[in-house]
Enzyme design. Structure first.
Site, PDB file in Angstrom:
ATOM      1  N   ASN A  17      13.513 119.881  29.745  1.00 23.28           N
ATOM      2  CA  ASN A  17      12.337 119.864  29.973  1.00 23.28           C
ATOM      3  C   ASN A  17      11.683 121.337  29.434  1.00 23.28           C
ATOM      4  O   ASN A  17      11.274 120.928  28.601  1.00 23.28           O
ATOM      5  CB  ASN A  17      12.527 120.402  32.082  1.00 23.28           C
ATOM      6  CG  ASN A  17      12.268 119.407  32.942  1.00 23.28           C
ATOM      7  OD1 ASN A  17      11.396 119.014  32.618  1.00 23.28           O
ATOM      8  ND2 ASN A  17      13.095 118.757  33.145  1.00 23.28           N
ATOM      9  N   LEU A  88      19.526 128.449  37.497  1.00 26.58           N
ATOM     10  CA  LEU A  88      19.834 128.536  38.258  1.00 26.58           C
ATOM     11  C   LEU A  88      20.484 129.940  38.825  1.00 26.58           C
ATOM     12  O   LEU A  88      20.846 129.867  40.312  1.00 26.58           O
ATOM     13  CB  LEU A  88      21.559 128.198  38.333  1.00 26.58           C
ATOM     14  CG  LEU A  88      21.747 126.211  37.556  1.00 26.58           C
ATOM     15  CD1 LEU A  88      22.737 125.718  37.983  1.00 26.58           C
ATOM     16  CD2 LEU A  88      20.504 126.082  38.782  1.00 26.58           C
ATOM     17  N   ASN A 105       8.305 127.499  38.032  1.00 30.09           N
ATOM     18  CA  ASN A 105       9.459 126.987  38.259  1.00 30.09           C
ATOM     19  C   ASN A 105       9.079 125.496  38.637  1.00 30.09           C
ATOM     20  O   ASN A 105       7.979 124.839  39.376  1.00 30.09           O
ATOM     21  CB  ASN A 105      10.689 127.024  40.103  1.00 30.09           C
ATOM     22  CG  ASN A 105      11.493 126.550  39.782  1.00 30.09           C
ATOM     23  OD1 ASN A 105      12.499 126.606  39.136  1.00 30.09           O
ATOM     24  ND2 ASN A 105      12.201 126.323  40.767  1.00 30.09           N
ATOM     25  N   HIS A 107      10.462 122.084  40.348  1.00 26.04           N
ATOM     26  CA  HIS A 107      11.706 122.223  41.884  1.00 26.04           C
ATOM     27  C   HIS A 107      11.444 120.285  41.221  1.00 26.04           C
ATOM     28  O   HIS A 107      10.414 119.704  42.154  1.00 26.04           O
ATOM     29  CB  HIS A 107      11.126 122.997  42.831  1.00 26.04           C
ATOM     30  CG  HIS A 107      12.562 122.698  44.073  1.00 26.04           C
ATOM     31  ND1 HIS A 107      13.619 123.022  43.974  1.00 26.04           N
ATOM     32  CD2 HIS A 107      12.571 121.495  44.991  1.00 26.04           C
ATOM     33  CE1 HIS A 107      14.477 122.467  45.000  1.00 26.04           C
ATOM     34  NE2 HIS A 107      13.631 121.672  45.432  1.00 26.04           N
ATOM     35  N   GLU A 177       8.396 114.985  35.711  1.00 28.49           N
ATOM     36  CA  GLU A 177       8.433 116.592  35.398  1.00 28.49           C
ATOM     37  C   GLU A 177       8.364 115.954  33.501  1.00 28.49           C
ATOM     38  O   GLU A 177       7.169 116.954  33.274  1.00 28.49           O
ATOM     39  CB  GLU A 177      10.378 116.947  35.218  1.00 28.49           C
ATOM     40  CG  GLU A 177      10.984 116.648  36.708  1.00 28.49           C
ATOM     41  CD  GLU A 177      11.921 117.446  36.808  1.00 28.49           C
ATOM     42  OE1 GLU A 177      12.234 118.386  37.729  1.00 28.49           O
ATOM     43  OE2 GLU A 177      12.421 117.813  36.155  1.00 28.49           O
TER      44      GLU A 177
HETATM   45  C1  GRF Z   1      15.093 119.553  36.465  1.00 28.85           C
HETATM   46  O1  GRF Z   1      14.977 118.314  37.073  1.00 28.85           O
HETATM   47  C2  GRF Z   1      13.990 120.555  36.593  1.00 28.85           C
HETATM   48  O2  GRF Z   1      13.334 120.037  37.970  1.00 28.85           O
HETATM   49  C3  GRF Z   1      15.463 121.693  37.898  1.00 28.85           C
HETATM   50  O3  GRF Z   1      16.558 121.309  36.923  1.00 28.85           O
HETATM   51  C4  GRF Z   1      16.597 120.212  36.415  1.00 28.85           C
HETATM   52  C5  GRF Z   1      17.093 120.560  35.106  1.00 28.85           C
HETATM   53  O4  GRF Z   1      16.966 119.569  33.844  1.00 28.85           O
HETATM   54  N1  GRF Z   1      14.782 123.000  38.096  1.00 28.85           N
HETATM   55  P1  GRF Z   1      16.818 119.411  32.523  1.00 28.85           P
HETATM   56  O5  GRF Z   1      17.966 120.495  32.026  1.00 28.85           O
HETATM   57  O6  GRF Z   1      15.462 120.153  32.116  1.00 28.85           O
HETATM   58  O7  GRF Z   1      16.915 118.436  32.209  1.00 28.85           O
END
Ligand code: GRF
Length: 191
Positions: A17, A88, A105, A107, A177
């Site tokens: 992301n 996290l 955020n 999710h 996402e």
């Molecule tokens: C995503 O699925 C987001 O919703 C969650 O953590 C994941 C991160 O994925 N909070 P990435 O590291 O961006 O691939």
């Protein structure tokens, strides 16, 4: 004088992301990704940031609890807005108070279900599949003092099919996402 809105992305892992955001805003007239903050020295997101020439800042759990180390960095980069994308650690109150309604955020489920402490990554998808849900999705929300409880800004849904696995659901969720997060950030910063 700065004429763009500056974003910091907080991420702990793979950073797909984060990468999507960095690419979307790479040549944007009004928004710039200035900084990636991470708590894991070996996280792939750090390499992705380096490739995109975005500055990185490593912080550990203890250091994040007070403003001392982090706030000067955010100020130095003139950060206006923070996007948590797979970060996290819990966001401390001092940070929320310094960025009121400026931290969001993403999710990987339809909040308020399947949120809260310990609900991240594959644990979320596992719980959704075990509960025999027939749909899941993504939630983009403001961050407040409690995990995954801030005001919801946007949600998008996908089906949970028969024979769905954690891996197949995770793929669908990531696709949602990647499609929506940059656009929602852009909208919020335009308001
Ligand atoms: C995503 O699925 C987001 O919703 C969650 O953590 C994941 C991160 O994925 N909070 P990435 O590291 O961006 O691939």
């Amino acid at each position: 004088m700065k004429n763009k809105k500056h974003i910091a992305i907080f991420a702990s892992g793979n950073g797909s992301n984060a990468q999507q955001l960095m690419q979307y805003f790479q040549h944007h007239s009004a928004v710039e990704i200035k900084l990636v903050v991470c708590n894991k020295p070996d996280a792939l997101v750090l390499q992705k940031a380096a490739t995109m020439n975005v500055a990185t800042f490593l912080i550990n759990k203890e250091e994040l609890k007070t403003a001392e180390k982090m706030l000067p960095i955010l100020q130095q980069h003139q950060i206006d807005f923070i996007v948590l994308a797979g970060f996290l650690l819990q966001i401390p109150n001092w940070l929320i108070q310094n960025f009121p309604n400026k931290i969001i955020n993403i999710h990987p489920a339809l909040l308020p279900k399947y949120g809260g402490k310990g609900m991240f990554g594959r644990f979320v998808h596992e719980a959704v599949i075990e509960a025999n849900e027939n749909e899941s999705g993504i939630s983009i929300h403001f961050v407040n003092e409690n995990y995954d409880e801030g005001k919801i800004i946007f949600q998008a849904k996908c089906s949970v099919d028969e024979n769905e696995t954690i891996e197949t659901l995770s793929k669908k969720i990531h696709a949602l996402e990647h499609e929506y997060l940059p656009k929602i950030v852009e909208q919020l910063l335009n308001e």
